[in-house]
Scaffold this motif. Structure first.
Motif, PDB file in Angstrom:
ATOM      1  N   ASN A 232     -10.438 -16.714  -4.364  1.00  0.00           N
ATOM      2  CA  ASN A 232     -11.746 -17.291  -4.126  1.00  0.00           C
ATOM      3  C   ASN A 232     -11.880 -17.560  -2.626  1.00  0.00           C
ATOM      4  O   ASN A 232     -11.237 -16.890  -1.820  1.00  0.00           O
ATOM      5  CB  ASN A 232     -11.942 -18.557  -4.958  1.00  0.00           C
TER       6      ASN A 232
ATOM      7  N   ASN B 161      -6.382 -17.471  -1.282  1.00  0.00           N
ATOM      8  CA  ASN B 161      -7.508 -18.264  -0.816  1.00  0.00           C
ATOM      9  C   ASN B 161      -7.312 -18.534   0.682  1.00  0.00           C
ATOM     10  O   ASN B 161      -6.171 -18.604   1.148  1.00  0.00           O
ATOM     11  CB  ASN B 161      -7.597 -19.591  -1.579  1.00  0.00           C
TER      12      ASN B 161
ATOM     13  N   ASN C 141     -13.759 -14.703  -7.324  1.00  0.00           N
ATOM     14  CA  ASN C 141     -15.134 -15.144  -7.204  1.00  0.00           C
ATOM     15  C   ASN C 141     -15.376 -15.653  -5.779  1.00  0.00           C
ATOM     16  O   ASN C 141     -14.578 -15.397  -4.882  1.00  0.00           O
ATOM     17  CB  ASN C 141     -15.447 -16.214  -8.247  1.00  0.00           C
ATOM     18  N   HIS C 142     -16.475 -16.382  -5.576  1.00  0.00           N
ATOM     19  CA  HIS C 142     -16.846 -16.854  -4.235  1.00  0.00           C
ATOM     20  C   HIS C 142     -16.859 -18.379  -4.151  1.00  0.00           C
ATOM     21  O   HIS C 142     -17.609 -18.946  -3.366  1.00  0.00           O
ATOM     22  CB  HIS C 142     -18.237 -16.312  -3.850  1.00  0.00           C
ATOM     23  N   LEU C 143     -16.034 -19.041  -4.936  1.00  0.00           N
ATOM     24  CA  LEU C 143     -16.020 -20.501  -4.959  1.00  0.00           C
ATOM     25  C   LEU C 143     -15.454 -21.064  -3.655  1.00  0.00           C
ATOM     26  O   LEU C 143     -14.398 -20.633  -3.195  1.00  0.00           O
ATOM     27  CB  LEU C 143     -15.184 -20.999  -6.140  1.00  0.00           C
TER      28      LEU C 143
ATOM     29  N   SER D 137     -10.771 -16.377 -11.268  1.00  0.00           N
ATOM     30  CA  SER D 137     -10.282 -15.655 -10.100  1.00  0.00           C
ATOM     31  C   SER D 137     -11.274 -14.580  -9.641  1.00  0.00           C
ATOM     32  O   SER D 137     -12.132 -14.138 -10.399  1.00  0.00           O
ATOM     33  CB  SER D 137      -8.924 -15.015 -10.407  1.00  0.00           C
TER      34      SER D 137
END
Length: 261
Positions: A134, A158, A110-112, A108
């Motif tokens: 993300n 998201n 992050n930049h995915l 959790s």
């Protein structure tokens, strides 16, 4: 003065009784039996000098952007891995090899943006997966189907794109409601008229147009085969028809010539 020698059997016994030195704790981390805490250490990659006995690994609040192939050393007993609050943009399909007993994975904050079905294939024991906060707009159900032991999934916060492309994920969520945590926080971001609309509030009628207009891969294959074939067939047909017309006119011309006195 003679040298004192230890008998071979005694030396072997001493070697067995003395435990092998354990791997040193990574310089940037704090270690205790079975647990390694590397949080908030400014790390840009996973430390390699980790003990094989590590069962819990904290890597949160660092600057890791990519997990490349085999990013982790051999950790046969790792059960919890936290990469929360990094800058992860990419996870290679072979990044998580060797983590077959991992039970909880926190990715959790992050930049995915994209996850492939191969990403989680090695995690055959994973029970809890956190992908919250993300940049995921869509998620292929095959990514989740690769986790046979999954019991808890978090996908909140998201920027979900609520178009026809989200239909497969909506179907998966509808059939696996018991696995989805924080269902009320799965909100659309795009299009604007559906901003903050709960994904789980959609029904079958919401995707009726998508189901009527969507084409399966078999349809596209049929079009690619039938299209060129029909074009070539039309050329042959036109050529054949033109030949018949020319032949007919030739016969009429010859019959007129024979009828002249």
């Amino acid at each position: 003065m003679g040298c004192w020698r230890v008998p071979g059997p005694v030396l072997a016994l001493l070697l067995l009784l003395c435990p092998a030195p354990s791997p040193a704790c990574p310089a940037a981390c704090r270690c205790s039996p079975g647990e390694v805490d590397c949080s908030e250490r400014g790390l840009r990659e996973v430390p390699w000098s980790l003990s094989p006995n590590t069962s819990t690994l904290w890597l949160g609040y660092n600057f890791i952007t990519v997990l490349g192939p085999r990013s982790f050393p051999l950790l046969p007993g790792l059960r919890l891995l936290s990469l929360v609050h990094n800058r992860l943009e990419l996870i290679h399909s072979q990044a998580l090899l060797g983590l077959g007993v991992l039970q909880e994975l926190d990715l959790s904050h992050n930049h995915l943006t994209v996850l492939t079905p191969e990403t989680f294939l090695p995690l055959t024991s994973l029970a809890t997966l956190n992908l919250g906060s993300n940049r995921l707009g869509e998620l292929e159900p095959r990514v989740l189907d690769a986790l046979p032991q999954l019991r808890a999934l978090l996908l909140q916060d998201n920027p979900w794109v609520c178009s026809c492309g989200i239909l497969p994920l909506w179907r998966w969520l509808s059939h696996n409601r018991e696995k989805v945590r924080e269902k009320s926080l799965l909100l659309c971001r795009v299009p604007e008229q559906l901003n903050k609309y709960p994904i789980m509030a959609f029904g079958d009628e919401s995707f009726r147009q998508c189901q009527e207009t969507s084409l399966s891969p078999q349809h596209y294959i049929a079009f690619f085969i039938i299209g060129p074939f029909s074009f070539i067939a039309s050329i042959f047909f036109c050529t054949f028809l033109g030949s018949l017309v020319v032949f007919y006119h030739s016969l009429r011309r010859e019959s007129h010539c024979w009828r002249r006195p």
